[in-house]
Motif scaffolding. Structure first.
Motif, short mmCIF file in Angstrom:
data_model
loop_
_atom_site.label_atom_id
_atom_site.label_comp_id
_atom_site.label_asym_id
_atom_site.label_seq_id
_atom_site.Cartn_x
_atom_site.Cartn_y
_atom_site.Cartn_z
N SER A 96 36.14 -25.39 -25.88
CA SER A 96 34.87 -26.05 -26.31
C SER A 96 34.77 -26.46 -28.00
N ASP A 97 35.98 -26.31 -28.64
CA ASP A 97 36.28 -26.82 -29.80
C ASP A 97 35.59 -25.80 -30.89
N VAL A 98 35.44 -24.52 -30.44
CA VAL A 98 34.83 -23.61 -31.58
C VAL A 98 36.02 -23.26 -32.28
N GLY A 99 37.23 -23.34 -31.89
CA GLY A 99 38.63 -23.11 -32.86
C GLY A 99 39.05 -21.62 -32.34
N TYR A 100 40.35 -21.41 -32.60
CA TYR A 100 41.03 -20.14 -31.98
C TYR A 100 40.27 -19.08 -32.90
N GLU A 101 40.41 -19.15 -34.32
CA GLU A 101 40.15 -18.04 -35.18
C GLU A 101 38.71 -17.49 -34.95
N THR A 102 37.98 -18.68 -35.09
CA THR A 102 36.39 -18.30 -34.88
C THR A 102 35.98 -17.87 -33.61
N SER A 103 36.42 -18.32 -32.60
CA SER A 103 36.31 -17.89 -31.16
C SER A 103 36.75 -16.41 -31.04
N THR A 104 38.00 -15.96 -31.57
CA THR A 104 38.45 -14.39 -31.72
C THR A 104 37.44 -13.75 -32.46
N LYS A 105 36.96 -13.92 -33.59
CA LYS A 105 36.00 -13.37 -34.42
C LYS A 105 34.67 -13.24 -33.77
N ILE A 106 33.88 -14.21 -33.19
CA ILE A 106 32.81 -13.86 -32.07
C ILE A 106 33.21 -13.01 -31.04
N CYS A 107 34.32 -13.04 -30.44
CA CYS A 107 34.17 -12.08 -29.29
C CYS A 107 34.65 -10.84 -29.48
N LYS A 108 35.41 -10.55 -30.81
CA LYS A 108 35.59 -9.08 -31.37
C LYS A 108 34.33 -8.58 -31.73
N LYS A 109 33.26 -9.22 -32.28
CA LYS A 109 32.08 -8.61 -32.47
C LYS A 109 31.23 -8.57 -31.10
N LEU A 110 31.22 -9.21 -30.29
CA LEU A 110 30.98 -9.19 -28.93
C LEU A 110 31.13 -7.82 -28.25
N ARG A 111 32.57 -7.50 -28.55
CA ARG A 111 33.15 -6.26 -27.62
C ARG A 111 32.56 -5.02 -28.50
N GLU A 112 32.42 -5.16 -29.78
CA GLU A 112 31.95 -4.13 -30.42
C GLU A 112 30.38 -3.86 -30.21
N ASP A 113 29.76 -4.95 -30.20
CA ASP A 113 28.18 -4.66 -29.94
C ASP A 113 27.87 -4.26 -28.49
N LEU A 114 28.83 -4.80 -27.57
CA LEU A 114 28.49 -4.38 -26.25
C LEU A 114 28.59 -2.91 -25.80
N LYS A 115 29.41 -2.19 -26.70
CA LYS A 115 29.91 -0.90 -26.59
C LYS A 115 28.48 0.13 -26.97
N LYS A 116 27.77 -0.70 -27.92
CA LYS A 116 26.54 0.29 -28.50
C LYS A 116 25.26 0.05 -27.39
N GLN A 117 25.23 -0.75 -26.49
CA GLN A 117 24.17 -0.94 -25.66
C GLN A 117 24.54 -0.73 -24.17
N VAL A 118 23.42 -0.03 -23.75
CA VAL A 118 23.70 -0.04 -21.94
C VAL A 118 23.50 -1.06 -21.16
#
Length: 303
Positions: free
Chosen positions: A45-67
């Motif tokens: 969707s043209d978000v870009g490789y590096e930016t998409s990776t950064k968003i999903c890395k943070k998504l993984r981290e934050d998902l671990k902190k919630q039920v």
């Protein structure tokens, strides 16, 4: 009302994301597989490789902190991560839009991005707020460019300082700054040639115009360079912005044609990689089809 209009104007980007997102959650998958597919969707969707990776890395981290890890919870968190990209402390948010401030705006961009039309919309935005605007028609290389800006000046009922075809653009900027200083104007908006970003002599000329503005306009008056980008070009727009940034110290982006593309994701890579804020978005052909960019509303409208 505003949000409904924005959502409608970003319909193509939203539909493209919705189709891909619905496929992700269609079957039962583990969290890692879901996030991997979200990352792929963002890249496509043209978000870009590096930016998409950064968003999903943070998504993984934050998902671990919630039920909660269902579709709604993941999408809610995804919106947060995407909004955080646009509102990062690394972005120069100090240069926020102040319609009451006296200012000089240099508008740059390559041919075909809708630069002159965007100036017409910017002018309307300021005149609607009671400001006296002066336009400078320094695009002296493209046949008809001066006449085109004169039409916008007439539509907005504002003054214009026009050069002649093939006249030195810097001399037009010089005359415009002199007129701005002598007149009772609030805003000077300068059009420039839709120069090709890989032509060194043209980029040097743009740098010369910037120096004239800095020299002739008081330090107390806010100055900025706005780059107009065509959102339909996707990642090519981000490359253009990077090259212009090297020469002109771009303060903000005016992103055009968001209503006619599914590539609205380019907003995130531009902001994340270049640390330049999106200031305005063009969402139609009429003079009033301009919105001051709001990160939270933008993300809500597409995800």
């Amino acid at each position: 009302m505003f949000f409904d209009k924005l959502k409608n104007n970003l319909k193509k980007t939203k539909e493209a994301l919705d189709i891909k997102m619905s496929n992700i959650f269609a079957d039962k998958k583990d969290i890692e597989e879901i996030i991997d597919e979200i990352e792929e969707t963002l890249i496509l969707s043209d978000v870009g490789y590096e930016t998409s990776t950064k968003i999903c890395k943070k998504l993984r981290e934050d998902l671990k902190k919630q039920v909660e890890k269902d579709e709604n919870a993941i999408k809610t968190l995804l919106r947060k991560e995407m909004t955080d990209i646009l509102l990062s402390d690394e972005i120069n948010q100090v240069d926020s839009i102040n319609l009451d401030e006296k200012q000089v705006i240099l508008v740059v961009g390559v041919n075909g991005v809708g630069k002159t039309t965007s100036i017409g919309k910017l002018t309307k935005l300021y005149t609607n707020n009671g400001k006296k605007v002066l336009l400078a028609a320094a695009d002296t290389f493209r046949a008809g460019a001066i006449e085109q800006l004169e039409v916008w000046a007439e539509r907005n009922d504002v003054d214009i300082c026009s050069g002649k075809e093939m006249q030195d653009p810097a001399s037009v900027i010089f005359d415009a700054t002199k007129r701005f200083n002598e007149g009772d104007y609030d805003v000077l908006i300068c059009d420039t040639a839709g120069r090709l970003h890989n032509k060194k002599n043209l980029m040097d000329e743009l740098e010369k115009m910037k120096k004239i503005i800095d020299k002739n306009i008081s330090k107390d008056i806010y100055k900025e360079t706005i780059m107009v980008l065509d959102s339909t070009t996707g990642q090519n727009g981000a490359i253009q912005a990077k090259l212009f940034l090297e020469k002109t110290n771009v303060n903000g982006i005016f992103l055009t044609k968001l209503d006619s593309t599914s590539k609205g994701g380019v907003v995130f890579s531009i902001v994340d990689e270049l640390k330049i804020p999106i200031k305005y978005i063009g969402v139609g052909e009429t003079i009033d089809d301009i919105e001051i960019f709001d990160a939270k509303s933008f993300v809500e409208a597409i995800v």
